[in-house]
Design a protein around this motif. Sequence first.
Motif, PDB file in Angstrom:
ATOM      1  N   ARG A   1       0.947  -1.229   0.251  1.00 59.57           N
ATOM      2  CA  ARG A   1       0.012   0.056  -0.032  1.00 59.57           C
ATOM      3  C   ARG A   1       0.943   1.465   0.086  1.00 59.57           C
ATOM      4  O   ARG A   1       0.677   2.272  -0.646  1.00 59.57           O
ATOM      5  CB  ARG A   1      -0.930  -0.113   1.003  1.00 59.57           C
ATOM      6  CG  ARG A   1      -1.848   1.119   1.486  1.00 59.57           C
ATOM      7  CD  ARG A   1      -2.871   1.418   0.241  1.00 59.57           C
ATOM      8  NE  ARG A   1      -3.665   2.647   0.530  1.00 59.57           N
ATOM      9  CZ  ARG A   1      -3.155   3.698  -0.048  1.00 59.57           C
ATOM     10  NH1 ARG A   1      -1.924   3.907  -0.518  1.00 59.57           N
ATOM     11  NH2 ARG A   1      -3.886   4.618   0.293  1.00 59.57           N
ATOM     12  N   LEU A   2       1.835   1.348   0.918  1.00 62.35           N
ATOM     13  CA  LEU A   2       2.678   2.390   0.826  1.00 62.35           C
ATOM     14  C   LEU A   2       3.518   2.722  -0.691  1.00 62.35           C
ATOM     15  O   LEU A   2       3.638   3.933  -0.895  1.00 62.35           O
ATOM     16  CB  LEU A   2       3.755   2.196   1.854  1.00 62.35           C
ATOM     17  CG  LEU A   2       3.285   2.070   3.312  1.00 62.35           C
ATOM     18  CD1 LEU A   2       4.237   1.843   4.340  1.00 62.35           C
ATOM     19  CD2 LEU A   2       2.856   3.598   3.939  1.00 62.35           C
TER      20      LEU A   2
ATOM     21  N   ALA B   1      -9.529   7.279  11.106  1.00 61.65           N
ATOM     22  CA  ALA B   1     -10.666   6.479  10.587  1.00 61.65           C
ATOM     23  C   ALA B   1     -10.419   4.853  10.429  1.00 61.65           C
ATOM     24  O   ALA B   1      -9.452   4.686   9.700  1.00 61.65           O
ATOM     25  CB  ALA B   1     -11.361   6.969   9.305  1.00 61.65           C
ATOM     26  N   ALA B   2     -10.884   4.143  11.063  1.00 57.84           N
ATOM     27  CA  ALA B   2     -10.417   2.519  11.024  1.00 57.84           C
ATOM     28  C   ALA B   2     -11.602   1.774  10.354  1.00 57.84           C
ATOM     29  O   ALA B   2     -11.622   0.500  10.537  1.00 57.84           O
ATOM     30  CB  ALA B   2     -10.167   2.191  12.482  1.00 57.84           C
TER      31      ALA B   2
ATOM     32  N   LYS C   1      -5.492  -5.340   6.442  1.00 57.72           N
ATOM     33  CA  LYS C   1      -6.180  -6.176   5.481  1.00 57.72           C
ATOM     34  C   LYS C   1      -6.225  -5.269   4.102  1.00 57.72           C
ATOM     35  O   LYS C   1      -6.509  -4.220   4.028  1.00 57.72           O
ATOM     36  CB  LYS C   1      -7.306  -6.717   5.741  1.00 57.72           C
ATOM     37  CG  LYS C   1      -7.156  -7.968   6.422  1.00 57.72           C
ATOM     38  CD  LYS C   1      -8.443  -8.810   6.661  1.00 57.72           C
ATOM     39  CE  LYS C   1      -8.221 -10.115   7.419  1.00 57.72           C
ATOM     40  NZ  LYS C   1      -9.417 -10.853   7.750  1.00 57.72           N
ATOM     41  N   PRO C   2      -5.786  -5.733   3.026  1.00 53.95           N
ATOM     42  CA  PRO C   2      -6.000  -5.097   1.719  1.00 53.95           C
ATOM     43  C   PRO C   2      -7.198  -4.574   1.318  1.00 53.95           C
ATOM     44  O   PRO C   2      -8.365  -5.170   1.699  1.00 53.95           O
ATOM     45  CB  PRO C   2      -5.361  -6.151   0.707  1.00 53.95           C
ATOM     46  CG  PRO C   2      -4.584  -6.810   1.345  1.00 53.95           C
ATOM     47  CD  PRO C   2      -5.134  -7.023   2.583  1.00 53.95           C
ATOM     48  N   GLY C   3      -7.304  -3.293   0.854  1.00 49.48           N
ATOM     49  CA  GLY C   3      -8.694  -2.728   0.612  1.00 49.48           C
ATOM     50  C   GLY C   3      -9.404  -1.961   1.898  1.00 49.48           C
ATOM     51  O   GLY C   3     -10.517  -1.659   1.503  1.00 49.48           O
ATOM     52  N   THR C   4      -9.006  -2.165   2.781  1.00 44.64           N
ATOM     53  CA  THR C   4      -9.681  -1.627   4.221  1.00 44.64           C
ATOM     54  C   THR C   4      -9.479  -0.153   4.257  1.00 44.64           C
ATOM     55  O   THR C   4      -8.546   0.240   4.120  1.00 44.64           O
ATOM     56  CB  THR C   4      -9.343  -2.405   5.577  1.00 44.64           C
ATOM     57  OG1 THR C   4      -7.807  -2.312   5.616  1.00 44.64           O
ATOM     58  CG2 THR C   4      -9.624  -3.879   5.281  1.00 44.64           C
ATOM     59  N   GLU C   5     -10.262   0.362   4.933  1.00 51.17           N
ATOM     60  CA  GLU C   5     -10.203   1.966   5.378  1.00 51.17           C
ATOM     61  C   GLU C   5      -9.187   2.262   6.473  1.00 51.17           C
ATOM     62  O   GLU C   5      -8.311   3.120   6.205  1.00 51.17           O
ATOM     63  CB  GLU C   5     -11.627   2.625   5.886  1.00 51.17           C
ATOM     64  CG  GLU C   5     -11.537   3.996   6.238  1.00 51.17           C
ATOM     65  CD  GLU C   5     -12.961   4.540   6.518  1.00 51.17           C
ATOM     66  OE1 GLU C   5     -13.066   5.619   6.825  1.00 51.17           O
ATOM     67  OE2 GLU C   5     -13.868   3.788   6.905  1.00 51.17           O
TER      68      GLU C   5
ATOM     69  N   LEU D   1      -3.860   4.368   8.000  1.00 48.80           N
ATOM     70  CA  LEU D   1      -2.432   4.028   8.552  1.00 48.80           C
ATOM     71  C   LEU D   1      -1.290   4.465   7.355  1.00 48.80           C
ATOM     72  O   LEU D   1      -0.299   5.187   7.642  1.00 48.80           O
ATOM     73  CB  LEU D   1      -2.364   2.656   8.975  1.00 48.80           C
ATOM     74  CG  LEU D   1      -3.119   2.071  10.081  1.00 48.80           C
ATOM     75  CD1 LEU D   1      -3.068   0.479  10.307  1.00 48.80           C
ATOM     76  CD2 LEU D   1      -2.520   2.898  11.303  1.00 48.80           C
ATOM     77  N   ALA D   2      -1.753   4.030   5.993  1.00 46.67           N
ATOM     78  CA  ALA D   2      -0.650   4.404   4.975  1.00 46.67           C
ATOM     79  C   ALA D   2      -0.507   5.998   4.913  1.00 46.67           C
ATOM     80  O   ALA D   2       0.445   6.610   4.867  1.00 46.67           O
ATOM     81  CB  ALA D   2      -1.145   3.885   3.679  1.00 46.67           C
TER      82      ALA D   2
END
Length: 334
Positions: A147-148, A287-288, A298-302, A307-308
């Motif tokens: 993601r980063l 926002a989590a 997990k990929p695709g999560t808010e 976090l990224a």
Amino acid sequence: MTNGSRIRRVRRTLLAGLVAAAVVIPVTAAASPDVPAPAPVVFAESATAQSRYAANLAGIGEAARTAQEAGRAGRAVKLRAMAAGSPGGDGAGARFLVFDGRGTGRAVEVFGDLGTADRVTVLVPGSDTTLDTYQRFRDGAVSLQRRLRAEHPSSAVVAWLGYDTPGTVSTTVLTTDRADRAAAELGPFLDRLRGMARPEVRVSLLCHSYGSVVCARTRTGPGVGDIVLYGSPGTGASSAAGLPTSARVWAGRGSEDWIGGVPHVRFGGVGFGTDPVDPAFGARIFAAGSAGHSDYLKPGTESLDSLAHIVIGSGSGSAGGPVSSVTGQEASHA
């Protein structure tokens, strides 16, 4: 309910948990005896990251052979998988700065290039993270690194299993004892890590569950820009301003995370006190989404997006992503 009856209720809840843990601990200990392994490699302070990677990779292979010979085929299989690297990583193979195969084990793995990254994220895990459950920790690190890199290519992630994590059902998970010992290891590690990276590197600590207790008790230097507590049971501190850091402190919890139902109290050294997502704690809130306790990376999560953006952000508190701040509570960490 009066304050007195509320305190008595909390005491009964904590005592019930301790009794249950006391029953479970002997069973789990009997089922998981210590695993023999060679002593870890000892490095000089001047040792390069590359030399550590090579020596520790050889150490993992030797530990796998020792485990196999000792009749611990399951551990041997997991160690070989560790040495093989993680599918979906950057293709460079497994890179471990630290490895100790004895007992439940310790490992510190790098995803990305420490020498070129200007954003380095250190993941600190929670309870029940061992060499036998390492793959789930590694999966989270790989997900974050992917993601980063999609938005900020000069990033690296360090998965820091540098302490003996408590069991989820145990007396040790209810106190700060293991966190205090872990913090004494994590602080010096962060100093050494900066010595392997670019001078201008910005380090973020992402701390899950009991790992948030560890991070909250770790003294950090100016190179650590953000400390993020997620899925946290509390920290043992009453406020973010009381943590031994000058970093910005963030907190988040998914709507499906069961840990939100844990009593946020501290009595007689048991429990961790103020909820980090409570405005009274003074952390910046991210926002989590609907994350469950094990879903934040997990990929695709808010939650992963948030976090990224914290890691990539310039330090102003506006990272261009789904991040919000608690107004009126940030002065000491702005």
